[in-house]
Design an enzyme around this catalytic site. Structure first.
Site, mmCIF file in Angstrom:
data_model
loop_
_atom_site.group_PDB
_atom_site.id
_atom_site.type_symbol
_atom_site.label_atom_id
_atom_site.label_comp_id
_atom_site.label_asym_id
_atom_site.label_seq_id
_atom_site.Cartn_x
_atom_site.Cartn_y
_atom_site.Cartn_z
ATOM 1 N N ALA A 193 2.757 -2.314 3.971
ATOM 2 C CA ALA A 193 2.544 -1.293 4.986
ATOM 3 C C ALA A 193 2.013 -2.008 6.221
ATOM 4 O O ALA A 193 1.146 -2.875 6.118
ATOM 5 C CB ALA A 193 1.544 -0.259 4.499
ATOM 6 N N MET A 223 -2.031 -7.120 6.662
ATOM 7 C CA MET A 223 -3.063 -7.974 6.071
ATOM 8 C C MET A 223 -2.599 -8.623 4.770
ATOM 9 O O MET A 223 -3.421 -8.947 3.911
ATOM 10 C CB MET A 223 -4.334 -7.151 5.823
ATOM 11 C CG MET A 223 -4.869 -6.448 7.061
ATOM 12 S SD MET A 223 -6.224 -5.301 6.657
ATOM 13 C CE MET A 223 -6.404 -4.442 8.230
ATOM 14 N N SER A 224 -1.294 -8.820 4.621
ATOM 15 C CA SER A 224 -0.785 -9.350 3.351
ATOM 16 C C SER A 224 0.491 -10.141 3.580
ATOM 17 O O SER A 224 0.767 -10.601 4.682
ATOM 18 C CB SER A 224 -0.519 -8.183 2.382
ATOM 19 O OG SER A 224 0.555 -7.380 2.865
ATOM 20 N N HIS A 277 -5.788 -9.185 -1.822
ATOM 21 C CA HIS A 277 -5.753 -9.643 -0.442
ATOM 22 C C HIS A 277 -6.901 -10.614 -0.182
ATOM 23 O O HIS A 277 -7.927 -10.570 -0.860
ATOM 24 C CB HIS A 277 -5.910 -8.461 0.533
ATOM 25 C CG HIS A 277 -4.946 -7.334 0.308
ATOM 26 N ND1 HIS A 277 -5.091 -6.443 -0.731
ATOM 27 C CD2 HIS A 277 -3.853 -6.955 1.011
ATOM 28 C CE1 HIS A 277 -4.103 -5.556 -0.672
ATOM 29 N NE2 HIS A 277 -3.336 -5.842 0.367
ATOM 30 N N SER A 333 0.830 -1.218 0.000
ATOM 31 C CA SER A 333 0.000 0.000 0.000
ATOM 32 C C SER A 333 0.857 1.257 0.000
ATOM 33 O O SER A 333 1.675 1.479 0.885
ATOM 34 C CB SER A 333 -0.896 0.025 1.243
ATOM 35 O OG SER A 333 -1.844 -0.999 1.199
ATOM 36 N N ASN A 391 1.961 3.269 11.049
ATOM 37 C CA ASN A 391 1.153 3.749 12.168
ATOM 38 C C ASN A 391 1.417 2.900 13.394
ATOM 39 O O ASN A 391 1.931 1.788 13.283
ATOM 40 C CB ASN A 391 -0.343 3.692 11.812
ATOM 41 C CG ASN A 391 -0.780 2.281 11.416
ATOM 42 O OD1 ASN A 391 -0.599 1.865 10.264
ATOM 43 N ND2 ASN A 391 -1.322 1.542 12.362
ATOM 44 N N HIS A 412 -3.133 0.711 -4.351
ATOM 45 C CA HIS A 412 -2.605 -0.407 -5.146
ATOM 46 C C HIS A 412 -2.994 -0.143 -6.601
ATOM 47 O O HIS A 412 -4.116 -0.409 -7.016
ATOM 48 C CB HIS A 412 -3.199 -1.731 -4.667
ATOM 49 C CG HIS A 412 -2.724 -2.144 -3.307
ATOM 50 N ND1 HIS A 412 -1.837 -3.180 -3.113
ATOM 51 C CD2 HIS A 412 -3.010 -1.656 -2.082
ATOM 52 C CE1 HIS A 412 -1.594 -3.310 -1.813
ATOM 53 N NE2 HIS A 412 -2.299 -2.399 -1.172
ATOM 54 N N TYR A 429 -8.972 -10.351 2.176
ATOM 55 C CA TYR A 429 -10.175 -9.621 2.611
ATOM 56 C C TYR A 429 -10.995 -9.073 1.451
ATOM 57 O O TYR A 429 -12.128 -8.625 1.643
ATOM 58 C CB TYR A 429 -9.823 -8.499 3.589
ATOM 59 C CG TYR A 429 -8.958 -7.380 3.043
ATOM 60 C CD1 TYR A 429 -9.457 -6.436 2.139
ATOM 61 C CD2 TYR A 429 -7.646 -7.226 3.466
ATOM 62 C CE1 TYR A 429 -8.670 -5.410 1.657
ATOM 63 C CE2 TYR A 429 -6.856 -6.189 3.003
ATOM 64 C CZ TYR A 429 -7.372 -5.289 2.094
ATOM 65 O OH TYR A 429 -6.588 -4.260 1.634
ATOM 66 N N GLU A 430 -10.454 -9.110 0.238
ATOM 67 C CA GLU A 430 -11.232 -8.696 -0.927
ATOM 68 C C GLU A 430 -12.160 -9.809 -1.407
ATOM 69 O O GLU A 430 -12.838 -9.651 -2.419
ATOM 70 C CB GLU A 430 -10.296 -8.262 -2.063
ATOM 71 C CG GLU A 430 -9.477 -7.024 -1.727
ATOM 72 C CD GLU A 430 -8.483 -6.671 -2.815
ATOM 73 O OE1 GLU A 430 -8.920 -6.173 -3.878
ATOM 74 O OE2 GLU A 430 -7.270 -6.904 -2.620
ATOM 75 N N HIS A 439 -6.923 4.549 6.812
ATOM 76 C CA HIS A 439 -6.088 4.143 5.678
ATOM 77 C C HIS A 439 -5.372 5.339 5.066
ATOM 78 O O HIS A 439 -4.244 5.221 4.559
ATOM 79 C CB HIS A 439 -6.958 3.440 4.623
ATOM 80 C CG HIS A 439 -6.168 2.812 3.511
ATOM 81 N ND1 HIS A 439 -5.218 1.835 3.720
ATOM 82 C CD2 HIS A 439 -6.181 3.038 2.163
ATOM 83 C CE1 HIS A 439 -4.690 1.466 2.567
ATOM 84 N NE2 HIS A 439 -5.246 2.181 1.608
#
Length: 281
Positions: free
Chosen positions: A118, A216-217, A88, A35, A240, A66, A90-91, A252
């Protein structure tokens, strides 16, 4: 998508053949840019870019930050390949689908991979803007891209993950960081499914489990590449502090802002690393 091993491997070969026809021989190394990190390739020469939607068999990301394109370019150290963005779990994408791009690049002929992301800092000694070499990971995605029938043509049923993040590549990355004047931390990356950010209680749990950063990746690609016995380096951009460490909401937009702020250090590290990867070849 089909989980028939023959159909799947034929799909990978079709994608690899398309890349060979359109882009020529594969560069020795490829980078998967997370990201907000895809701008790295914009300063390189002789760029040839293919949107994912034009590549047969490539899944297309729907996430802001992306851009969804594959670029081959000339760096001062030699040719390189970069994926600007990824899909990902989550998609709503099947785990086998998530790792199609890196498996196809390997079938094309790419031999080494640098996977970036990220991530949020779980370790309270870290700070937004830090770069972290991944030494190990926790797979908390609730799935694994190797589940289902084994792809015998790609690798064995039970691949070893003792050195999932190649020690030699980490040595090269440390040396590259010193030459570039970029400070790099090292730590354990925890992969969670998302897309909601973690709760403060979940972050406390992750800290007790030994995680230094969370995202998440990355882990699906690393597992698939270890199955293929391709050396992998992982780099997290700490964007963060994770939930509960500071009294602020998770957004985000802040992730993308931090990656923009550190992109010069990130680019310097990757360029130096590309020089070492080319020398290794």
């Amino acid at each position: 998508m089909s989980r028939d091993p023959q159909q799947y491997t034929e799909r990978l070969e079709q994608t690899a053949g398309f890349l060979r026809e359109r882009l020529g021989a594969a560069p020795p190394a490829a980078m998967v840019l997370g990201s907000g990190l895809g701008d790295f390739v914009e300063g390189l020469d002789n760029r040839r870019t293919l949107p994912y939607r034009e590549i047969p068999g490539f899944p297309v990301s729907t996430v802001v930050g992306h851009s969804g394109q594959l670029t081959v370019a000339d760096s001062p150290a030699g040719p390189m390949c970069a994926m600007q963005g990824r899909v990902h779990f989550y998609e709503g994408v099947d785990p086998w689908e998530v790792v199609v791009p890196v498996r196809a690049l390997a079938a094309w002929g790419v031999r080494r991979f640098v996977i970036t992301n990220a991530a949020g800092a779980v370790n309270t000694a870290f700070a937004p803007g830090d770069l972290m070499l991944i030494s190990d990971h926790l797979n908390l995605l609730g799935d694994n891209p190797l589940c289902g029938p084994n792809l015998d043509a790609l690798g064995e049923r039970f691949p070893d993950m003792t050195t999932a993040y190649d020690p030699r590549l980490r040595d090269l990355a440390r040396a590259a960081a010193l030459r570039a004047g970029v400070f790099c931390r090292e730590g354990v990356y925890a992969a969670v499914r998302g897309p909601s950010y973690e709760t403060p209680a979940e972050i406390r749990m992750l800290r007790r489990l030994g995680a230094d950063a969370v995202g998440m990746s990355t882990v699906p690609e690393v597992i698939a590449l270890n199955h293929l016995r391709r050396p992998v380096l992982g780099i997290s951009c700490i964007t963060n502090m994770a939930a509960g460490i500071r009294e602020e909401a998770m957004r985000h937009e802040d992730v993308l802002e931090t990656t923009r702020r550190v992109r010069q250090d990130f680019a310097s590290l990757l360029l130096e690393l590309t020089r070492d990867l080319s020398a290794e070849e």
